[in-house]
Enzyme design. Structure first.
Site: not given
Ligand code: 13P
Length: 256
Positions: A8-10, A93, A165, A214, A235-236
């Site tokens: 998820n690149w947000k 989300h 999540e 994470s 995410g990250g």
């Molecule tokens: P992180 O992997 O940065 O914690 O983000 C998780 C997330 O929200 C994926 O949708």
């Protein structure tokens, strides 16, 4: 069942940066048979990336979409408009629930809209730190699951993916904590129990359940071996090419 690795690149990457990243990713990503690689670019990059992507290697997901197909909804983009571009849609989300005040009713409508437009919804659920501290995790999980699936017909249940999540484990949350594999196992077991009670054993056992919060190359293997977990939502780590590729490799190794 496939293993799903979803990035998820947000709100990161310009359209140009997204395209360069995708180019590098496609160049380096082997074609894994049982591991489905998915990235969710910012909506503005979805259309150009959909022309660039090689769907044998990688699928695309929408980060958001509106639940009506057309009409007077200034600023919104519907799943109808993303049809053929997005294969998956991240819905529910925690950032949408808490920053944009999306409730279970809206989440349910979006899940139904995605399915109606042949896009597989990835329904995200998870408790906050204070809900966990007050012993409310089971209630929150039950409400978000049953609420989020409330507009899906029995025939369409096999088109749904669930992602657990815990909000307190997401890297961008202040003082985020890593969830232990045991904590993940406990909630994933609960998710399947609620689904069994509500929809029957077949769906409860066959629905893919992903974990997110994470996830990085050093813990991905541990989460992927939690009983009942069928993939990861990152995410990250999905923004760093090497980390995404490492996690794909781990997923392949864990499966074999
Ligand atoms: P992180 O992997 O940065 O914690 O983000 C998780 C997330 O929200 C994926 O949708």
């Amino acid at each position: 069942m496939k293993t799903y690795i979803v990035g998820n690149w947000k709100l990161n990457f310009t359209v140009g940066e997204a395209s360069i990243y995708l180019h590098k990713l496609l160049k380096n990503l082997p074609n894994y048979r049982d591991v489905e690689a998915v990235v969710a670019p910012p909506l503005i990059a979805l259309q150009p990336l959909s022309l660039q992507v090689d769907r044998h290697k990688l699928k695309l997901a929408a980060q958001n979409g509106f639940y009506r197909d057309y009409g007077a909804f200034t600023g919104e983009t519907s799943y109808t408009q993303m049809r053929g571009m997005a294969d998956y849609a991240i819905i529910g989300h925690s950032e949408r629930r808490y920053i944009f005040r999306e409730d279970d009713k809206m989440v349910a409508k979006k899940v139904a809209a995605a399915i109606r437009n042949r896009i597989t919804p990835i329904l995200c659920i998870g408790e906050t730190e204070s809900e966990r501290a007050f012993g409310e995790t089971a209630d929150v999980i039950r409400d978000q699951l049953i609420g989020g699936l409330s507009e899906v017909s029995d025939d369409d249940l096999d088109k749904v993916i669930i992602a657990y999540e815990p909000v307190w484990a997401i890297s961008s949350v202040k003082a985020a904590k890593l969830a232990t594999p045991d904590e993940v196992a406990e909630v994933v077991k609960l998710i399947r129990k609620v689904l069994k009670e509500t929809y029957g054993a077949e769906f409860a056992e066959s629905v893919p359940v992903l974990f997110g919060g994470s996830v990085n190359p050093s813990n991905a293997g541990a989460y992927l071996t939690v009983p009942g977990v069928n993939g990861l939502l990152m995410g990250g780590s999905s923004l760093i090419l090497k980390e995404f590729l490492d996690i794909m490799e781990t997923a392949k190794r864990v499966r074999s």
